[in-house]
Motif scaffolding. Structure first.
Motif, PDB file in Angstrom:
ATOM      1  N   ARG A   1     -17.844   6.779  13.042  1.00 25.31           N
ATOM      2  CA  ARG A   1     -17.799   5.355  12.905  1.00 25.31           C
ATOM      3  C   ARG A   1     -17.862   4.774  11.486  1.00 25.31           C
ATOM      4  N   ASP A   2     -16.693   4.293  11.774  1.00 28.26           N
ATOM      5  CA  ASP A   2     -16.209   3.290  10.365  1.00 28.26           C
ATOM      6  C   ASP A   2     -17.425   1.742  10.207  1.00 28.26           C
ATOM      7  N   LYS A   3     -18.271   2.349   9.155  1.00 28.23           N
ATOM      8  CA  LYS A   3     -18.823   1.391   8.748  1.00 28.23           C
ATOM      9  C   LYS A   3     -18.827  -0.234   8.339  1.00 28.23           C
ATOM     10  N   ARG A   4     -17.223   0.096   7.383  1.00 30.03           N
ATOM     11  CA  ARG A   4     -17.048  -1.243   7.580  1.00 30.03           C
ATOM     12  C   ARG A   4     -15.246  -0.954   7.876  1.00 30.03           C
ATOM     13  N   PHE A   5     -15.196  -2.455   8.134  1.00 27.95           N
ATOM     14  CA  PHE A   5     -13.539  -2.164   8.844  1.00 27.95           C
ATOM     15  C   PHE A   5     -13.146  -3.917   8.231  1.00 27.95           C
ATOM     16  N   SER A   6     -12.188  -2.903   7.616  1.00 27.89           N
ATOM     17  CA  SER A   6     -11.462  -5.349   6.795  1.00 27.89           C
ATOM     18  C   SER A   6     -10.184  -4.044   7.350  1.00 27.89           C
ATOM     19  N   ALA A   7      -9.136  -5.280   8.279  1.00 27.90           N
ATOM     20  CA  ALA A   7      -7.726  -5.836   8.353  1.00 27.90           C
ATOM     21  C   ALA A   7      -7.415  -5.685   7.678  1.00 27.90           C
ATOM     22  N   HIS A   8      -6.660  -4.930   6.365  1.00 26.31           N
ATOM     23  CA  HIS A   8      -5.124  -5.210   5.928  1.00 26.31           C
ATOM     24  C   HIS A   8      -4.667  -4.644   6.029  1.00 26.31           C
ATOM     25  N   ALA A   9      -3.331  -4.586   5.097  1.00 25.77           N
ATOM     26  CA  ALA A   9      -2.098  -4.174   5.062  1.00 25.77           C
ATOM     27  C   ALA A   9      -1.823  -3.139   3.527  1.00 25.77           C
ATOM     28  N   THR A  10      -1.366  -2.283   3.542  1.00 27.24           N
ATOM     29  CA  THR A  10      -1.102  -1.465   1.777  1.00 27.24           C
ATOM     30  C   THR A  10      -0.811  -2.260   1.808  1.00 27.24           C
ATOM     31  N   LEU A  11      -0.459  -2.684   0.122  1.00 24.68           N
ATOM     32  CA  LEU A  11       0.886  -3.125  -0.451  1.00 24.68           C
ATOM     33  C   LEU A  11       1.001  -1.559  -1.713  1.00 24.68           C
ATOM     34  N   ALA A  12      -0.023  -1.889  -2.384  1.00 20.78           N
ATOM     35  CA  ALA A  12       0.460  -1.360  -3.998  1.00 20.78           C
ATOM     36  C   ALA A  12      -0.753  -0.555  -3.869  1.00 20.78           C
TER      37      ALA A  12
END
Length: 177
Positions: free
Chosen positions: A111-122
């Protein structure tokens, strides 16, 4: 087969990405192809090809309702030494990621311990750029690319090449109505 589970961004948001990326572009920074920008729900890593069908079946059992999401804000991970520049994402991504985690737990994925919704730009290749990048990011930190409805997620295959990754959709999973 290298795999991950993601939500794709709509075309109208992807069209805005090159202008944002130009604001931060410099040597030592690897920009993500705007067509490949997505929100990762779960990175699976290397998966034996024989298990992909089982994983697809497990993901097909994930139930979620469509939800409104917003792509807003530009930031960086992890902090002072910037390694990733991202677009923020709000909406029920955490709940969806948790449902994906639960569905895939029997396969031994942690399981992911910390999830942070984001979209990688660079991705930052030269950590000495952190200070300059912080200044550039602060100028666009409150950008708002708008809302969209999340009504599906995708199991993707990632093939790494010298020119960058190639993503291929393996299966798409729609929200329950």
């Amino acid at each position: 087969m290298r795999c991950f589970v993601a939500v794709d961004l709509p075309a109208e948001i992807k069209r805005e990405l090159p202008a944002i990326q130009q604001t931060i572009a410099m040597n030592g920074l690897k920009l993500v192809d705007p067509e490949l920008v997505h929100i990762t729900l779960k990175f699976l890593g290397e998966v034996p090809e024989g298990r992909v069908a089982e994983i697809r079946e497990a993901l097909a059992r994930v139930r979620f309702s469509p939800f409104q999401a917003r792509i807003k804000g530009v930031g960086a991970f992890p902090g002072r030494s910037i390694r990733v520049i991202w677009l923020g994402a709000t909406g029920s991504f955490e709940e969806l990621a948790r449902a994906v985690d639960t569905a895939l737990e029997p396969f031994g994925f942690e399981r992911d311990k910390r999830f942070s919704a984001h979209a990688t730009l660079a991705r930052v290749k030269d950590l000495s750029l952190s200070r300059v990048l912080s200044d550039r990011i602060s100028g666009i930190s409150d950008i708002d690319l708008g809302e969209f409805t999340v009504d599906r997620f995708v199991l993707k295959k990632s093939t790494l090449t010298p020119r960058g990754p190639i993503y291929e959709d393996i299966a798409e999973f729609r929200a329950s109505q």
